[in-house]
Design a protein around this motif. Structure first.
Motif, mmCIF file in Angstrom:
data_model
loop_
_atom_site.group_PDB
_atom_site.id
_atom_site.type_symbol
_atom_site.label_atom_id
_atom_site.label_comp_id
_atom_site.label_asym_id
_atom_site.label_seq_id
_atom_site.Cartn_x
_atom_site.Cartn_y
_atom_site.Cartn_z
ATOM 1 N N ALA A 123 0.828 -1.212 0.000
ATOM 2 C CA ALA A 123 0.000 0.000 0.000
ATOM 3 C C ALA A 123 0.861 1.260 0.000
ATOM 4 N N ARG A 124 2.004 1.184 0.672
ATOM 5 C CA ARG A 124 2.881 2.356 0.772
ATOM 6 C C ARG A 124 3.920 2.443 -0.344
ATOM 7 N N ALA A 125 4.357 1.283 -0.846
ATOM 8 C CA ALA A 125 5.548 1.290 -1.695
ATOM 9 C C ALA A 125 5.300 0.999 -3.165
ATOM 10 N N PHE A 126 4.199 0.305 -3.497
ATOM 11 C CA PHE A 126 4.040 -0.197 -4.859
ATOM 12 C C PHE A 126 2.680 0.208 -5.437
ATOM 13 N N PRO A 127 2.577 1.413 -5.976
ATOM 14 C CA PRO A 127 1.278 1.932 -6.426
ATOM 15 C C PRO A 127 0.632 1.121 -7.540
ATOM 16 N N ASN A 128 1.408 0.381 -8.308
ATOM 17 C CA ASN A 128 0.830 -0.394 -9.408
ATOM 18 C C ASN A 128 0.193 -1.695 -8.951
ATOM 19 N N TYR A 129 0.265 -1.988 -7.664
ATOM 20 C CA TYR A 129 -0.235 -3.269 -7.170
ATOM 21 C C TYR A 129 -1.274 -3.086 -6.062
ATOM 22 N N PHE A 152 -4.179 -0.205 6.387
ATOM 23 C CA PHE A 152 -3.384 -0.249 5.163
ATOM 24 C C PHE A 152 -3.276 1.148 4.543
ATOM 25 N N PRO A 153 -2.640 2.090 5.243
ATOM 26 C CA PRO A 153 -2.520 3.450 4.704
ATOM 27 C C PRO A 153 -1.695 3.461 3.421
ATOM 28 N N SER A 154 -2.077 4.340 2.507
ATOM 29 C CA SER A 154 -1.403 4.387 1.211
ATOM 30 C C SER A 154 -0.384 5.521 1.172
ATOM 31 N N GLY A 155 0.572 5.364 0.275
ATOM 32 C CA GLY A 155 1.590 6.389 0.075
ATOM 33 C C GLY A 155 2.802 6.174 0.953
ATOM 34 N N PRO A 156 3.979 6.617 0.479
ATOM 35 C CA PRO A 156 5.227 6.413 1.224
ATOM 36 C C PRO A 156 5.205 7.108 2.583
ATOM 37 N N TYR A 157 6.057 6.643 3.476
ATOM 38 C CA TYR A 157 6.255 7.346 4.739
ATOM 39 C C TYR A 157 6.778 8.749 4.432
ATOM 40 N N PRO A 158 6.274 9.773 5.119
ATOM 41 C CA PRO A 158 6.607 11.157 4.730
ATOM 42 C C PRO A 158 8.083 11.516 4.845
ATOM 43 N N ASP A 159 8.812 10.876 5.754
ATOM 44 C CA ASP A 159 10.215 11.241 5.943
ATOM 45 C C ASP A 159 11.188 10.375 5.157
ATOM 46 N N ASP A 160 10.721 9.268 4.628
ATOM 47 C CA ASP A 160 11.622 8.378 3.896
ATOM 48 C C ASP A 160 12.095 9.010 2.586
ATOM 49 N N GLN A 161 13.321 8.720 2.248
ATOM 50 C CA GLN A 161 13.858 9.066 0.936
ATOM 51 C C GLN A 161 13.828 7.781 0.109
ATOM 52 N N ILE A 162 13.090 7.794 -0.981
ATOM 53 C CA ILE A 162 12.940 6.569 -1.760
ATOM 54 C C ILE A 162 13.368 6.783 -3.198
ATOM 55 N N THR A 164 12.894 8.550 12.948
ATOM 56 C CA THR A 164 11.641 8.593 12.188
ATOM 57 C C THR A 164 11.142 7.172 11.953
ATOM 58 N N THR A 165 9.857 7.078 11.633
ATOM 59 C CA THR A 165 9.245 5.803 11.270
ATOM 60 C C THR A 165 9.214 5.690 9.755
ATOM 61 N N GLY A 166 9.585 4.527 9.249
ATOM 62 C CA GLY A 166 9.593 4.349 7.809
ATOM 63 C C GLY A 166 9.805 2.893 7.443
ATOM 64 N N PHE A 167 10.157 2.661 6.178
ATOM 65 C CA PHE A 167 10.408 1.296 5.736
ATOM 66 C C PHE A 167 11.538 0.662 6.533
ATOM 67 N N GLY A 168 12.465 1.462 7.015
ATOM 68 C CA GLY A 168 13.555 0.917 7.808
ATOM 69 C C GLY A 168 13.104 0.337 9.124
ATOM 70 N N THR A 169 12.069 0.925 9.703
ATOM 71 C CA THR A 169 11.576 0.436 10.992
ATOM 72 C C THR A 169 10.466 -0.601 10.836
ATOM 73 N N GLU A 170 10.161 -1.002 9.589
ATOM 74 C CA GLU A 170 9.296 -2.161 9.365
ATOM 75 C C GLU A 170 10.156 -3.417 9.542
#
Length: 257
Positions: free
Chosen positions: A148-154, A172-182, A198-204
């Motif tokens: 939901a956060r990382a793969f908009p095509n899916y 299932f919130p959509s869109g990247p974490y606001p502080d992450d650099q992707i 910060t909270t992000g993909f790293g803290t998953e």
């Protein structure tokens, strides 16, 4: 055959064909892997624990894991029966597994031998986590949250999980974490940096936010399984982060499925 192998047997059925067909610099054909395998003369075997109990660390490097060149000084190969990662020399490793998937954890401190709660504890220090979460088992909820956060095509996959009615759409919130650099590397691959505190993909992961960033990769396979790598090194070793990411990606053919 142990449950950890039963849970992952569908991966090994695909592993060598995927490596042979990938056609990129990240992956190796079986012939190349066999030649490269001899380059790795030392590795650290990682024990496992999970749904059916402990599994001993391999004493011989499992065949799927090979690199085309020796690792830089200060790094070594850590391997369980199912996953392999590159990390700093002298760290400790453990694989945990279950019906939702499996992950390999590396850290400077030793893991306890018997306390399951301690085995699963999070860390606020340096660590490396490589995980494979299954998109068609109980792991589908975690996979859908990341998709939901990382793969908009899916997003259709996310909606299929929500429509089961087991967890509400608000989980299932959509869109990247606001502080992450992707950085998107195609529609099924994301490289990320989660900044300090910060909270992000790293803290998953089992890594708790602290003063250092967490860097890594996400890959959604064609079977809707999720491969994820999170890396946080001590400041004195942070220059090794990209090498660890690149070499760990090469080791695991599921990053190309």
């Amino acid at each position: 055959m142990t449950l950890v192998h039963n849970l992952l047997r569908h991966r090994y059925a695909l592993l060598l064909p995927c490596a042979a067909l990938a056609g990129t610099t990240f992956f190796f054909s079986p012939r190349h892997a066999q030649a490269a395998h001899s380059l790795i003369t030392q590795f650290q075997g990682c024990p496992a624990d999970g749904q059916t109990g402990p599994v001993a660390a391999p004493t011989v490097l499992p065949t799927p894991f090979a690199l085309a060149a020796p690792l830089p000084a200060g790094l070594t190969l850590y391997a369980s029966q199912d996953l392999a990662a590159v990390g700093p020399v002298g760290w400790h490793c453990l694989q945990l597994y279950g019906s939702s998937g499996t992950f390999l954890m590396l850290r400077p401190e030793a893991f306890p031998q018997s306390d399951r709660a301690a085995l699963e504890a999070q860390t606020n220090g340096p660590g490396i986590q490589l995980s494979s979460t299954f998109g068609t088992t109980s792991g589908r909820f975690d996979v859908a949250r990341t998709v939901a956060r990382a793969f908009p095509n899916y997003q259709a996959y996310v909606q299929s999980v929500i429509q089961e009615g087991i967890e509400p759409a608000s989980h299932f919130p959509s869109g990247p974490y606001p502080d992450d650099q992707i950085t998107r590397e195609g529609d099924r691959d994301v490289a990320f940096t989660t900044p300090p505190h910060t909270t992000g993909f790293g803290t998953e992961s089992r890594l708790i936010a602290n003063n250092s960033p967490i860097q890594g990769l996400l890959h959604l396979t064609t079977a809707h399984d999720l491969m994820a790598l999170q890396v946080r090194l001590p400041p004195s070793q942070s220059h090794l982060t990209q090498t660890i990411i690149e070499q760990t990606r090469k080791l695991n053919a599921d990053f190309g499925r």
